[in-house]
Scaffold this motif. Structure first.
Motif, PDB file in Angstrom:
ATOM      1  N   SER A  16      -0.502   7.180   1.306  1.00  0.00           N
ATOM      2  CA  SER A  16      -1.775   7.882   1.493  1.00  0.00           C
ATOM      3  C   SER A  16      -2.897   6.948   1.928  1.00  0.00           C
ATOM      4  CB  SER A  16      -2.174   8.621   0.217  1.00  0.00           C
ATOM      5  OG  SER A  16      -2.594   7.736  -0.788  1.00  0.00           O
ATOM      6  N   ARG A  17      -2.750   5.631   1.690  1.00  0.00           N
ATOM      7  CA  ARG A  17      -3.755   4.690   2.183  1.00  0.00           C
ATOM      8  C   ARG A  17      -3.811   4.718   3.707  1.00  0.00           C
ATOM      9  NH1 ARG A  17      -5.047   0.545  -1.524  1.00  0.00           N
ATOM     10  NH2 ARG A  17      -6.402  -0.313   0.097  1.00  0.00           N
ATOM     11  N   ARG A  75       1.096  12.240  -1.691  1.00  0.00           N
ATOM     12  CA  ARG A  75       1.011  10.843  -2.133  1.00  0.00           C
ATOM     13  C   ARG A  75       2.404  10.259  -2.260  1.00  0.00           C
ATOM     14  NH1 ARG A  75      -4.148   9.584  -3.811  1.00  0.00           N
ATOM     15  NH2 ARG A  75      -5.498  11.384  -4.150  1.00  0.00           N
ATOM     16  N   GLU A 110       2.223   6.470  -6.254  1.00  0.00           N
ATOM     17  CA  GLU A 110       0.769   6.560  -6.178  1.00  0.00           C
ATOM     18  C   GLU A 110       0.269   7.525  -7.242  1.00  0.00           C
ATOM     19  OE1 GLU A 110      -1.184   6.284  -2.126  1.00  0.00           O
ATOM     20  OE2 GLU A 110       0.726   7.240  -1.623  1.00  0.00           O
ATOM     21  N   HIS A 111      -0.895   7.226  -7.780  1.00  0.00           N
ATOM     22  CA  HIS A 111      -1.481   8.074  -8.807  1.00  0.00           C
ATOM     23  C   HIS A 111      -2.753   8.712  -8.273  1.00  0.00           C
ATOM     24  CE1 HIS A 111       1.314   6.467 -11.718  1.00  0.00           C
ATOM     25  NE2 HIS A 111       0.997   5.257 -11.342  1.00  0.00           N
ATOM     26  N   GLN A 133       0.833  -1.203   0.000  1.00  0.00           N
ATOM     27  CA  GLN A 133       0.000   0.000   0.000  1.00  0.00           C
ATOM     28  C   GLN A 133       0.863   1.246   0.000  1.00  0.00           C
ATOM     29  OE1 GLN A 133      -3.857  -0.398   2.390  1.00  0.00           O
ATOM     30  NE2 GLN A 133      -2.406  -1.516   3.642  1.00  0.00           N
ATOM     31  N   GLY A 134       0.395   2.282  -0.686  1.00  0.00           N
ATOM     32  CA  GLY A 134       1.075   3.572  -0.659  1.00  0.00           C
ATOM     33  C   GLY A 134       0.783   4.323   0.623  1.00  0.00           C
TER      34      GLY A 134
END
Length: 390
Positions: free
Chosen positions: A85-86, A383, A387-388, A82-83
């Protein structure tokens, strides 16, 4: 040093402190007070008016598969990482990463590198050495060496017991791991925990009870998780909390009629039981696979743990009438104390500026990690590298 002034925050530290203003700088809370004096213009302080929103310590999630979990039904079922920001958009500012069932294709090098990457993205990140199986995988050759010489590693876990996926550790093996964790913790000032995955096997916490009865190890060393996965297991865990262990609830989904307690149900039951309030933590199992097995041990369906489950659990218990200051320690000050993170889990001068402001609906309105704004007015501001934007 960039400085940030938070105005008009309704602070829960986790105890309620009323309306306060906070000055952040250098990753810390520099000042907090109810009356705000004019600041010199030369300081170039950025200001955010929280307009009376509830301000909490950032959540500490002590059970996260930062490299991704899974793999029980083939390589295609390995969950991706997971990035950053998650985590932050769910109010989580500190994570403890670990390995689970797959501690072969995924190893300690990858885990440690992922922890360092999350740090570079602004999150506070630590990890457990080892994984489900005994003997555990290590970086230095021994778990004690890992904990003594590698700063980011703070305990051993998640070692699986009472689960068909475990290596079926004996009492002696469990005691040796717990002793190594304890001694390394003494040597370094780290948490020194043995973080235990509990499956749904009928033996439950029997090995932990035997370990406490047959050794001199302090109960705090043993930190069993997933203890709400069976109702009878939760009752066993309550008894362990009375003996001095800290138990960990998992915020996974529970279906109607299932022999399990949701994290919200279990938190309410714990608070009403009279067990020591400081010996409960709640984690998300984010990034971990949540498999359901048939009678032959084959995966028949699966889900994935979500970071947002912590905030959902908190809001669930608040809707049931639990005061915020009573529910909040399990997400903040309790894990900080257990993990020996003295600068985290509380809002006070000198503490890390890891903060979560809730909107009226209980969603993350603003999130600061180390004093840096990651979420502002519900929008992700920072982010990860890969991450996009949605």
């Amino acid at each position: 040093m960039n400085m940030l002034l938070l105005r008009n925050a309704l602070v829960y530290a986790p105890e309620p402190l009323g309306l306060q203003h906070l000055l952040l700088g250098g990753g810390r809370i520099l000042w907090m007070g109810a009356e705000l004096a004019d600041l010199p213009a030369a300081l170039s302080v950025q200001t955010i008016d929280l307009e009376g929103r509830r301000l909490l310590p950032g959540f500490i999630d002590a059970h996260v598969h930062v490299t991704g979990g899974g793999g029980e039904a083939g390589f295609r079922t390995r969950v991706p990482p997971q990035g950053v920001s998650r985590f932050t958009r769910a109010g989580i500012t500190t994570v403890v990463g670990l390995l689970g069932t797959d501690d072969v294709a995924r190893g300690p090098q990858d885990l440690l590198a992922t922890v360092y990457a999350l740090r570079e993205e602004g999150l506070s990140a630590l990890a457990f050495t080892g994984g489900y199986h005994v003997p555990p995988r290590t970086l230095t050759g021994t778990v004690r060496g890992d904990l003594v010489f590698i700063e980011a590693l703070i305990g051993i876990g998640e070692v699986a017991i009472s689960d068909h996926r475990s290596s079926q550790p004996t009492l002696d093996e469990l005691l040796r791991l717990a002793a190594d964790a304890h001694v390394a913790g003494l040597m370094t000032g780290k948490a020194g925990l043995l973080h235990l995955h509990l499956g749904d096997g009928s033996r439950g916490l029997e090995l932990v009870r035997q370990a406490l009865a047959q050794s001199e190890l302090p109960p705090r060393v043993f930190h069993p998780t997933h203890v709400n996965r069976r109702k009878a297991l939760f009752d066993e865990a309550l008894a362990l909390a009375a003996q001095g262990c800290t138990i960990d609830l998992t915020a996974f989904p529970v279906e109607d009629g299932e022999d399990a307690w949701s994290a919200a149900d279990a938190l309410l039951r714990y608070l009403d039981s009279g067990a020591p309030a400081g010996r409960l933590t709640i984690s998300s199992d984010a990034g971990g696979c949540l498999p359901v097995f048939d009678a032959e041990g084959h995966v028949c369906r699966m889900g994935v743990g979500e970071s947002g489950a912590l905030l959902e659990t908190l809001n669930d218990v608040l809707r049931r009438g639990v005061p915020l200051e009573r529910a909040l320690p399990a997400f903040t000050s309790n894990p900080a104390r257990l993990l020996r993170l003295a600068a985290k889990g509380r809002i006070r001068v000198g503490a890390d500026a890891d903060l979560l402001a809730l909107d009226a609906d209980g969603a993350a309105h603003d999130v600061m990690a180390g004093g840096v704004v990651h979420v502002r007015a519900g929008r992700v501001e920072h982010r990860g590298t890969f991450e996009h934007a949605p």
